[in-house]
Design a protein around this motif. Sequence first.
Motif, mmCIF file in Angstrom:
data_model
loop_
_atom_site.group_PDB
_atom_site.id
_atom_site.type_symbol
_atom_site.label_atom_id
_atom_site.label_comp_id
_atom_site.label_asym_id
_atom_site.label_seq_id
_atom_site.Cartn_x
_atom_site.Cartn_y
_atom_site.Cartn_z
ATOM 1 N N ASP A 65 2.468 -10.840 -7.286
ATOM 2 C CA ASP A 65 3.898 -10.789 -7.243
ATOM 3 C C ASP A 65 4.464 -10.371 -8.485
ATOM 4 O O ASP A 65 5.665 -10.802 -8.825
ATOM 5 C CB ASP A 65 4.193 -12.244 -7.176
ATOM 6 N N ARG A 66 4.082 -9.214 -9.036
ATOM 7 C CA ARG A 66 4.750 -8.508 -9.914
ATOM 8 C C ARG A 66 4.717 -6.817 -9.704
ATOM 9 O O ARG A 66 3.467 -6.459 -9.598
ATOM 10 C CB ARG A 66 4.508 -8.764 -11.367
ATOM 11 N N GLU A 67 5.873 -6.133 -9.801
ATOM 12 C CA GLU A 67 5.821 -4.747 -9.731
ATOM 13 C C GLU A 67 6.162 -4.365 -11.341
ATOM 14 O O GLU A 67 6.876 -4.806 -11.835
ATOM 15 C CB GLU A 67 6.596 -3.883 -8.829
ATOM 16 N N LEU A 68 5.391 -3.270 -11.927
ATOM 17 C CA LEU A 68 5.912 -2.852 -13.213
ATOM 18 C C LEU A 68 6.983 -1.885 -13.253
ATOM 19 O O LEU A 68 7.342 -1.326 -12.376
ATOM 20 C CB LEU A 68 4.660 -2.048 -13.757
ATOM 21 N N SER A 69 7.840 -2.223 -14.565
ATOM 22 C CA SER A 69 8.641 -1.220 -14.720
ATOM 23 C C SER A 69 8.429 0.031 -15.442
ATOM 24 O O SER A 69 7.303 -0.027 -15.614
ATOM 25 C CB SER A 69 9.761 -2.152 -15.646
ATOM 26 N N GLU A 70 9.442 0.789 -15.009
ATOM 27 C CA GLU A 70 9.056 2.290 -15.833
ATOM 28 C C GLU A 70 9.029 2.206 -17.270
ATOM 29 O O GLU A 70 7.912 2.824 -17.490
ATOM 30 C CB GLU A 70 10.310 3.432 -15.511
ATOM 31 N N SER A 71 9.404 1.175 -18.144
ATOM 32 C CA SER A 71 9.073 1.228 -19.266
ATOM 33 C C SER A 71 7.563 0.674 -19.631
ATOM 34 O O SER A 71 6.879 1.100 -20.416
ATOM 35 C CB SER A 71 10.086 0.552 -20.312
ATOM 36 N N GLU A 72 7.388 0.008 -18.618
ATOM 37 C CA GLU A 72 5.776 -0.645 -18.872
ATOM 38 C C GLU A 72 4.979 0.232 -18.227
ATOM 39 O O GLU A 72 3.738 0.199 -19.395
ATOM 40 C CB GLU A 72 5.679 -1.908 -17.958
#
Length: 156
Positions: A65-72
Amino acid sequence: MSNTDRELRVSKIRNGTVIDHLAAGQALNVLAILGIDGSGGESVSVGMNVPSDKLAKKDIVKVEDRELSESEVDVLSVIAPEATINIIREYDVVEKTRIDRPDAVAGVLSCPNRNCITNVDEPVATRFVVLSDGLRCDYCGEIVREAEVANHLNVT
């Protein structure tokens, strides 16, 4: 016993992110970068030192239930340049991306140099040039080694 009988079996996730092809030993650093310490209630599966055809051994991190951000992803690229990011929706891989190591990352790390312009009362976002073994502050030249990256995260 067939090869399939000896393979690691980790349950599929319904929705979320699978970070695969991490160098052995990097899974805990990935969890630190993502701010996952168990207190947030995230459902996470971690495979460490799993046999791999490409890497001999690898780590795998599955976050439900989590998609990574571009910064991550940018910060992950520093410690895991060979990793792949798989976005899972309804048990299917809908996107598979090989991490691209950027030339620089901005706003995701704090500079360890207390006298750096990014740490004084100036509205200046941090910017680090990516090196082969770490990052260099674009303003003061301070070096952050790969092993220290998790200590200087500023990911929201």
